[in-house]
Scaffold this active site. Sequence first.
Site, PDB file in Angstrom:
ATOM      1  N   GLY A  16      45.587  52.284  46.631  1.00 37.41           N
ATOM      2  CA  GLY A  16      44.528  51.792  47.525  1.00 37.41           C
ATOM      3  C   GLY A  16      43.977  52.878  48.427  1.00 37.41           C
ATOM      4  O   GLY A  16      43.482  52.597  49.524  1.00 37.41           O
ATOM      5  N   GLY A  22      43.808  53.731  53.547  1.00 36.96           N
ATOM      6  CA  GLY A  22      44.179  54.706  52.514  1.00 36.96           C
ATOM      7  C   GLY A  22      43.400  56.002  52.646  1.00 36.96           C
ATOM      8  O   GLY A  22      43.979  57.095  52.587  1.00 36.96           O
ATOM      9  N   LYS A  43      41.786  50.804  42.177  1.00 35.95           N
ATOM     10  CA  LYS A  43      40.983  50.059  41.195  1.00 35.95           C
ATOM     11  C   LYS A  43      39.484  50.156  41.508  1.00 35.95           C
ATOM     12  O   LYS A  43      38.653  49.837  40.669  1.00 35.95           O
ATOM     13  CB  LYS A  43      41.439  48.595  41.258  1.00 35.95           C
ATOM     14  CG  LYS A  43      40.835  47.671  40.253  1.00 35.95           C
ATOM     15  CD  LYS A  43      41.419  46.258  40.465  1.00 35.95           C
ATOM     16  CE  LYS A  43      40.777  45.230  39.592  1.00 35.95           C
ATOM     17  NZ  LYS A  43      41.335  43.884  39.830  1.00 35.95           N
ATOM     18  N   THR A  45      37.836  48.189  43.823  1.00 32.17           N
ATOM     19  CA  THR A  45      37.257  46.860  44.001  1.00 32.17           C
ATOM     20  C   THR A  45      36.059  47.028  44.939  1.00 32.17           C
ATOM     21  O   THR A  45      35.743  48.154  45.353  1.00 32.17           O
ATOM     22  CB  THR A  45      38.268  45.908  44.685  1.00 32.17           C
ATOM     23  OG1 THR A  45      38.489  46.388  46.016  1.00 32.17           O
ATOM     24  CG2 THR A  45      39.578  45.830  43.916  1.00 32.17           C
ATOM     25  N   THR A 132      52.004  43.437  56.774  1.00 37.76           N
ATOM     26  CA  THR A 132      51.074  43.188  57.878  1.00 37.76           C
ATOM     27  C   THR A 132      51.752  42.336  58.957  1.00 37.76           C
ATOM     28  O   THR A 132      52.664  41.543  58.639  1.00 37.76           O
ATOM     29  CB  THR A 132      49.802  42.450  57.393  1.00 37.76           C
ATOM     30  OG1 THR A 132      49.044  42.011  58.524  1.00 37.76           O
ATOM     31  CG2 THR A 132      50.118  41.224  56.543  1.00 37.76           C
ATOM     32  N   ASP A 133      51.269  42.425  60.198  1.00 39.82           N
ATOM     33  CA  ASP A 133      51.824  41.565  61.262  1.00 39.82           C
ATOM     34  C   ASP A 133      51.491  40.093  61.013  1.00 39.82           C
ATOM     35  O   ASP A 133      52.126  39.198  61.576  1.00 39.82           O
ATOM     36  CB  ASP A 133      51.328  42.012  62.656  1.00 39.82           C
ATOM     37  CG  ASP A 133      49.826  41.878  62.865  1.00 39.82           C
ATOM     38  OD1 ASP A 133      49.096  41.553  61.910  1.00 39.82           O
ATOM     39  OD2 ASP A 133      49.375  42.105  64.004  1.00 39.82           O
ATOM     40  N   GLU A 134      50.498  39.827  60.140  1.00 38.93           N
ATOM     41  CA  GLU A 134      50.088  38.430  59.916  1.00 38.93           C
ATOM     42  C   GLU A 134      51.170  37.614  59.209  1.00 38.93           C
ATOM     43  O   GLU A 134      51.101  36.388  59.195  1.00 38.93           O
ATOM     44  CB  GLU A 134      48.779  38.380  59.124  1.00 38.93           C
ATOM     45  CG  GLU A 134      47.639  39.034  59.873  1.00 38.93           C
ATOM     46  CD  GLU A 134      46.249  38.609  59.421  1.00 38.93           C
ATOM     47  OE1 GLU A 134      46.142  37.668  58.616  1.00 38.93           O
ATOM     48  OE2 GLU A 134      45.288  39.228  59.891  1.00 38.93           O
ATOM     49  N   TYR A 156      45.793  34.951  52.385  1.00 37.60           N
ATOM     50  CA  TYR A 156      46.031  36.404  52.474  1.00 37.60           C
ATOM     51  C   TYR A 156      47.428  36.684  53.004  1.00 37.60           C
ATOM     52  O   TYR A 156      48.216  37.399  52.371  1.00 37.60           O
ATOM     53  CB  TYR A 156      44.973  37.072  53.381  1.00 37.60           C
ATOM     54  CG  TYR A 156      45.401  38.457  53.855  1.00 37.60           C
ATOM     55  CD1 TYR A 156      45.482  39.533  52.967  1.00 37.60           C
ATOM     56  CD2 TYR A 156      45.756  38.684  55.194  1.00 37.60           C
ATOM     57  CE1 TYR A 156      45.898  40.791  53.392  1.00 37.60           C
ATOM     58  CE2 TYR A 156      46.169  39.942  55.627  1.00 37.60           C
ATOM     59  CZ  TYR A 156      46.241  40.994  54.721  1.00 37.60           C
ATOM     60  OH  TYR A 156      46.657  42.233  55.147  1.00 37.60           O
ATOM     61  N   ALA A 158      49.999  34.807  53.286  1.00 38.52           N
ATOM     62  CA  ALA A 158      51.071  34.285  52.432  1.00 38.52           C
ATOM     63  C   ALA A 158      51.302  35.219  51.240  1.00 38.52           C
ATOM     64  O   ALA A 158      52.447  35.469  50.838  1.00 38.52           O
ATOM     65  CB  ALA A 158      50.721  32.878  51.952  1.00 38.52           C
ATOM     66  N   LYS A 160      50.686  38.432  51.234  1.00 38.21           N
ATOM     67  CA  LYS A 160      51.334  39.630  51.787  1.00 38.21           C
ATOM     68  C   LYS A 160      52.824  39.350  52.049  1.00 38.21           C
ATOM     69  O   LYS A 160      53.667  40.218  51.845  1.00 38.21           O
ATOM     70  CB  LYS A 160      50.652  40.080  53.083  1.00 38.21           C
ATOM     71  CG  LYS A 160      49.267  40.662  52.905  1.00 38.21           C
ATOM     72  CD  LYS A 160      49.227  41.954  52.104  1.00 38.21           C
ATOM     73  CE  LYS A 160      49.834  43.129  52.829  1.00 38.21           C
ATOM     74  NZ  LYS A 160      49.685  44.398  52.042  1.00 38.21           N
ATOM     75  N   ASN A 185      46.340  44.989  63.742  1.00 42.46           N
ATOM     76  CA  ASN A 185      44.939  45.237  63.345  1.00 42.46           C
ATOM     77  C   ASN A 185      44.534  46.693  63.565  1.00 42.46           C
ATOM     78  O   ASN A 185      44.512  47.162  64.696  1.00 42.46           O
ATOM     79  CB  ASN A 185      43.982  44.377  64.187  1.00 42.46           C
ATOM     80  CG  ASN A 185      43.931  42.966  63.699  1.00 42.46           C
ATOM     81  OD1 ASN A 185      44.934  42.248  63.772  1.00 42.46           O
ATOM     82  ND2 ASN A 185      42.781  42.544  63.203  1.00 42.46           N
ATOM     83  N   LYS A 195      34.752  43.461  58.126  1.00 41.30           N
ATOM     84  CA  LYS A 195      35.792  43.245  59.126  1.00 41.30           C
ATOM     85  C   LYS A 195      35.161  43.235  60.518  1.00 41.30           C
ATOM     86  O   LYS A 195      34.082  43.800  60.731  1.00 41.30           O
ATOM     87  CB  LYS A 195      36.875  44.332  59.017  1.00 41.30           C
ATOM     88  CG  LYS A 195      37.549  44.404  57.649  1.00 41.30           C
ATOM     89  CD  LYS A 195      38.547  43.282  57.431  1.00 41.30           C
ATOM     90  CE  LYS A 195      39.014  43.132  55.998  1.00 41.30           C
ATOM     91  NZ  LYS A 195      39.729  44.255  55.448  1.00 41.30           N
TER      92      LYS A 195
END
Length: 344
Positions: A16, A22, A43, A45, A132-134, A156, A158, A160, A185, A195
């Site tokens: 990434g 990245g 990739k 994306t 992630t902190d999420e 997202y 979940a 992660k 973040n 974002k």
Amino acid sequence: MVEERTISGKILLVTGGAGFIGSNFIHYWLNKYSDSRIVNLDKLTYAGNLDNLKEVEDNPRYEFVRGDICDRELVDEVFQRIDGVVHLAAETHVDRSILDAGEFVKTDVLGSFVLFEACRQAEIEFFIHVSTDEVYGSREEGFFQEDDPLNPTSPYSASKAGGDRLAYAYTKTYGLPIIICRPSNNYGSYQYPEKFIPLFTTNALEDKPLPLYGKGLNVRDWLFVEDNCRAIDTLIRRGHFGDVYNIGANDEVTNIVVAERILEVLGKPKSLIKYVPDRQGHDLRYALDCRKIHDLGWKPAKRFENGLGETVRWYEEYPDWWKKIKEKSKEFKSFYETYYQKRK
Ligand code: NAD
Ligand code: DAU
């Protein structure tokens, strides 16, 4: 304390690497370690952008491989010639995960699984899994510690959490040299303009409304991307295998304050802020206890009050970078039109 690992002469795989963190990490690493090399597997994306890496594309210490982390054959081949991994590749936008979670499960869970399996077969010295902190979910008060339960709330987070726990299982079961980190973040240059901070900054520059979800009272802990890169570097050198590390700046700000500050830096009116219906399942607040990584010698260097202004100025200075995405990318336009149309 772990004995410091040597970086000299090592080849690092960054997955990434054409994305926001990245590409910042690749610039940071190649500048800092003059005899280390990077292979960037991405990739490309909608969120991957080789414009972020123009300065290094001819650097003999940098190699780009276009490919999917779910492609086991390709991943096995790349793992034969690298020493360590920083795994950043993911689908990352919460709003997109609410519309369609399929790619999130594929890349963030299955793609991570493919990398861990490849790691079992190859001789990898270290593997930094960027979670992630999420994954903790939201809390109104206090701070999450690394051993707190995970309660992800979006498709997202979940996905992660799935990758995060697989990483943990692979280090405990097979003894793989994996370190898991959970950053808060990030903000800074080269962040895809869907974002919050780049979207609001570039909309303000275009005199377009800033679509603030709900009452604008959600809180995020803003971490300057270069500080995050230094934290990952610290973990590569000194992190304990099998451990989890929070990475945050303890710089909590409500979204309304961020929006107003962006407008202030650009000299634009507050009337550009437009309150729109809230994100579904919108987490109120993320906050991390970061003493564990502080004990390894890392601390954030940039305060948000300075870093936000610098970041806003960066987008002001490089309109070609974000206009190419906002005006020419079909993926950006179709997402923006469909998602924000519903919020009118
Ligand atoms: P980003 O969306 O800017 O970049 C993601 C990159 O991954 C893109 O270059 C994309 O092309 C690539 N990619 C996606 N699917 C791929 C696949 N199947 N195979 C190979 N490459 C693929 O993301 P970012 O904001 O730079 O986040 C990087 C990592 O850090 C992610 O794992 C994210 O969950 C995590 N993270 C981000 C933040 C943040 O605030 N940005 C905070 C905490 C954790
Ligand atoms: O906390 C780490 C996470 O931070 C990363 O894991 C994610 O990959 C990254 O995207 C980010 O997730 P958030 O959902 O916190 O970031 P986002 O920039 O989407 O939104 C930040 C806050 O701003 C959030 O409370 C929602 C709000 N927001 C966002 C957008 C895009 C708005 O009010 N309006 C918007 O249009």
